[in-house]
Design a protein around this motif. Structure first.
Motif, mmCIF file in Angstrom:
data_model
loop_
_atom_site.group_PDB
_atom_site.id
_atom_site.type_symbol
_atom_site.label_atom_id
_atom_site.label_comp_id
_atom_site.label_asym_id
_atom_site.label_seq_id
_atom_site.Cartn_x
_atom_site.Cartn_y
_atom_site.Cartn_z
ATOM 1 N N THR A 171 43.062 37.010 51.703
ATOM 2 C CA THR A 171 44.033 36.193 50.975
ATOM 3 C C THR A 171 45.485 36.549 51.268
ATOM 4 N N GLY A 172 45.738 37.721 51.841
ATOM 5 C CA GLY A 172 47.112 38.182 51.997
ATOM 6 C C GLY A 172 47.689 38.712 50.712
ATOM 7 N N GLN A 173 46.843 39.021 49.760
ATOM 8 C CA GLN A 173 47.308 39.550 48.476
ATOM 9 C C GLN A 173 47.429 41.068 48.546
ATOM 10 N N VAL A 174 48.508 41.587 47.970
ATOM 11 C CA VAL A 174 48.753 43.020 47.910
ATOM 12 C C VAL A 174 48.783 43.443 46.451
ATOM 13 N N GLY A 175 48.033 44.476 46.110
ATOM 14 C CA GLY A 175 48.058 45.036 44.772
ATOM 15 C C GLY A 175 48.589 46.455 44.822
ATOM 16 N N VAL A 176 49.571 46.773 43.985
ATOM 17 C CA VAL A 176 50.198 48.094 43.981
ATOM 18 C C VAL A 176 50.019 48.722 42.603
ATOM 19 N N PHE A 177 49.585 49.984 42.573
ATOM 20 C CA PHE A 177 49.389 50.658 41.290
ATOM 21 C C PHE A 177 49.665 52.152 41.425
ATOM 22 N N ASP A 178 49.886 52.784 40.273
ATOM 23 C CA ASP A 178 50.062 54.231 40.203
ATOM 24 C C ASP A 178 48.688 54.853 40.012
ATOM 25 N N PRO A 179 48.215 55.674 40.962
ATOM 26 C CA PRO A 179 46.861 56.211 40.855
ATOM 27 C C PRO A 179 46.730 57.408 39.917
ATOM 28 N N ALA A 180 47.855 57.876 39.362
ATOM 29 C CA ALA A 180 47.821 59.118 38.582
ATOM 30 C C ALA A 180 46.874 59.038 37.385
ATOM 31 N N GLY A 181 46.706 57.839 36.824
ATOM 32 C CA GLY A 181 45.880 57.722 35.629
ATOM 33 C C GLY A 181 44.506 57.129 35.875
ATOM 34 N N LEU A 182 44.013 57.157 37.088
ATOM 35 C CA LEU A 182 42.711 56.539 37.389
ATOM 36 C C LEU A 182 41.586 57.111 36.537
ATOM 37 N N ASP A 184 41.691 57.912 33.551
ATOM 38 C CA ASP A 184 41.800 57.452 32.171
ATOM 39 C C ASP A 184 41.497 55.974 32.011
ATOM 40 N N GLY A 185 41.318 55.265 33.109
ATOM 41 C CA GLY A 185 41.039 53.831 33.029
ATOM 42 C C GLY A 185 41.785 53.083 34.111
ATOM 43 N N LYS A 186 41.454 51.820 34.254
ATOM 44 C CA LYS A 186 42.048 51.012 35.306
ATOM 45 C C LYS A 186 43.537 50.819 35.060
ATOM 46 N N PRO A 187 44.385 51.161 36.027
ATOM 47 C CA PRO A 187 45.827 51.047 35.829
ATOM 48 C C PRO A 187 46.311 49.611 35.954
ATOM 49 N N GLU A 188 47.527 49.365 35.496
ATOM 50 C CA GLU A 188 48.116 48.049 35.696
ATOM 51 C C GLU A 188 48.443 47.885 37.179
ATOM 52 N N VAL A 189 48.272 46.669 37.670
ATOM 53 C CA VAL A 189 48.434 46.380 39.094
ATOM 54 C C VAL A 189 49.521 45.332 39.275
ATOM 55 N N LYS A 190 50.480 45.621 40.124
ATOM 56 C CA LYS A 190 51.532 44.674 40.450
ATOM 57 C C LYS A 190 51.095 43.900 41.687
ATOM 58 N N GLU A 191 50.946 42.604 41.559
ATOM 59 C CA GLU A 191 50.401 41.773 42.636
ATOM 60 C C GLU A 191 51.502 41.015 43.367
ATOM 61 N N ARG A 192 51.373 40.977 44.686
ATOM 62 C CA ARG A 192 52.248 40.126 45.497
ATOM 63 C C ARG A 192 51.378 39.356 46.473
ATOM 64 N N LEU A 193 51.626 38.070 46.576
ATOM 65 C CA LEU A 193 50.851 37.216 47.466
ATOM 66 C C LEU A 193 51.720 36.794 48.644
ATOM 67 N N LEU A 194 51.340 37.210 49.844
ATOM 68 C CA LEU A 194 52.069 36.822 51.041
ATOM 69 C C LEU A 194 51.707 35.396 51.430
ATOM 70 N N GLU A 195 52.490 34.807 52.297
ATOM 71 C CA GLU A 195 52.314 33.388 52.605
ATOM 72 C C GLU A 195 51.003 33.117 53.334
ATOM 73 N N HIS A 196 50.598 34.036 54.226
ATOM 74 C CA HIS A 196 49.398 33.808 55.016
ATOM 75 C C HIS A 196 48.444 34.990 54.909
ATOM 76 N N ALA A 197 47.153 34.671 54.861
ATOM 77 C CA ALA A 197 46.134 35.712 54.947
ATOM 78 C C ALA A 197 46.097 36.247 56.379
ATOM 79 N N HIS A 198 45.923 37.560 56.529
ATOM 80 C CA HIS A 198 45.792 38.168 57.846
ATOM 81 C C HIS A 198 45.306 39.602 57.681
ATOM 82 N N HIS A 199 44.848 40.183 58.791
ATOM 83 C CA HIS A 199 44.477 41.588 58.768
ATOM 84 C C HIS A 199 45.762 42.389 58.807
#
Length: 429
Positions: A171-182, A184-199
């Motif tokens: 999808t070209g989607q990027v998810g960014v999160f802080d792994p420090a609290g893994l 303790d539970g699933k962290p909040e994820v900041k999502e960014r969607l790029l224009e085109h899907a690609h490797h």
């Protein structure tokens, strides 16, 4: 022998002005801005079915230990296995169907498994907690947790600047999160969607921004750098076949089919290959050096090129040096030592230690028998993983794992494995 190639044409490349025939690879800044997703907490970590229990790992409750317990996690055809990095004893196995890929989660405890339609969190079962001038060390049973980060065609997971970025090739989607609290539970994820899907790949930056690759399903063209709000700051599209990433002291690099791009001090610089086609698609960097180690391939039409030269790229001076190893290697052969030394596992069975500043091969350490790289990249082959002062080398043909002391240059332990290993990573414990 090694050759130094100056790069007089290297130039900082800011985003060029729009022209009618210029293809855009990212949407406008407004559409790049992320929606902040707050996900629910995951279940407490637990081991999955098929875990091999030992006296140490029999209880799911954490147990305090006298010292840190570094561990290694490996894939095999049909599952995962975890070994004690000190004695190489396999302490847990877990069935997991499919071709699975591994990346450190970034918290020193968990590993991200790219499998199916998600990145699933694997608890390697050892960690340390600092308290002032000392630390407490804990162990528990390794195993898959229920925690997953959904991703169509999960690709690279990259940890940098205290954050972890997940790239979805589908999808070209990027998810960014802080792994420090893994834990303790699933962290909040900041999502960014790029224009085109690609490797592709994304790298979190110190200022909260993000470096992302540009491309489509048909081609990859370069990189762009976004600020913390998703606004594009700079781009370079002069990087055909963009692939891989590595962090050096003060810089991020990505490889091209005709050179490499360096992002440093807010600017992007292109270093050209000395050959018309000179691909540097896999890299290894370290905070101990401004020099990045890269592979170097020159045959565009090869079904599988077996290169015998490696590239050393100084990100501070934009100079490229080629070093002839006298043996071939694979994309899983590159690593960096504790002092910044460049390491290459050759098909001659030796670990080649290279001074990154001079290109001199300072040591050749025999580890395994001669081997041949398989045609399919998914197939097991000897693989190098470095943790602290130890280089770990897998030998899937013999189902063995070797530990090499990089200070003495000798093999300290060799262990038999229950399965032929494929990918390998580790945690410091």
């Amino acid at each position: 022998m090694n050759t130094t190639i100056p790069n007089p044409g290297a130039a900082s490349t800011a985003r060029p002005p729009e022209t009618p025939n210029r293809r855009r690879a990212l949407p406008a800044a407004a559409s790049l801005a992320a929606a902040l997703l707050l996900t629910s907490c995951g279940q407490p970590t637990s081991a999955g079915p098929g875990t091999t229990k030992t006296a140490e790992a029999a209880s799911p409750a954490p147990q305090e230990a006298a010292a840190a317990a570094p561990r290694l996690v490996m894939t095999y055809d049909g599952g995962l296995m975890t070994a004690d990095a000190r004695n190489l004893e396999v302490i847990a196995k877990e069935p997991l169907a499919g071709f699975n890929r591994l990346n450190p989660a970034g918290d020193g405890r968990h590993v991200l498994v790219s499998t199916g339609d998600s990145f699933q969190v694997y608890d390697a079962g050892a960690w340390s907690s600092k308290h002032g001038d000392h630390a407490h060390h804990y162990r528990t049973r390794p195993g898959l947790t229920p925690m997953k980060f959904g991703a169509a065609e999960p690709g690279h997971a990259t940890h940098h600047a205290g954050m972890t970025a997940l790239f979805s090739d589908g999808t070209g989607q990027v998810g960014v999160f802080d792994p420090a609290g893994l834990a303790d539970g699933k962290p909040e994820v900041k999502e960014r969607l790029l224009e085109h899907a690609h490797h592709g790949v994304a790298v979190p930056l110190e200022d909260g921004g993000l470096l992302v690759t540009l491309g489509t399903e048909e081609s990859a063209t370069g990189i762009a750098v976004l600020d913390a709000a998703g606004k594009e700051l700079v781009r370079n599209e002069d990087c055909p076949g963009v692939h891989g990433e590595a962090a050096a002291n003060g810089a991020i690099v990505v490889g091209c089919e005709d050179g490499i791009l360096i992002y440093r001090d807010g600017r992007i610089t292109k270093v050209d290959s000395p050959d018309g086609y000179g691909r540097m698609g896999n890299q290894a960097g370290t905070e101990h050096s401004t020099v990045v180690l890269g592979d170097y391939k020159v045959d565009r039409d090869a079904e599988l090129e077996r290169p015998e030269r490696i590239a050393l790229i100084d990100t501070a001076t934009a100079r490229l040096r080629l070093v002839d190893l006298g043996t071939s290697y694979s994309f899983r052969s590159l690593g960096r030592g504790p002092h910044g030394e460049a390491l290459v596992l050759g098909t001659d069975g030796s670990l080649h230690v290279i001074d990154p500043d001079t290109g001199d091969i300072t040591k050749r350490i025999p580890v395994i028998e001669k081997w041949t790289e398989p045609l399919e990249w998914q197939q097991p082959r000897p693989t190098l993983f470095v943790q602290d002062h130890t280089a770990y080398v897998t030998d899937p043909a013999q189902q063995k794992l070797h530990a090499v002391d990089l200070e003495s240059g000798g093999i300290t332990i060799t262990a038999d494995l229950p399965h032929a290993p494929n990918e390998i990573t580790g945690i410091p414990g």
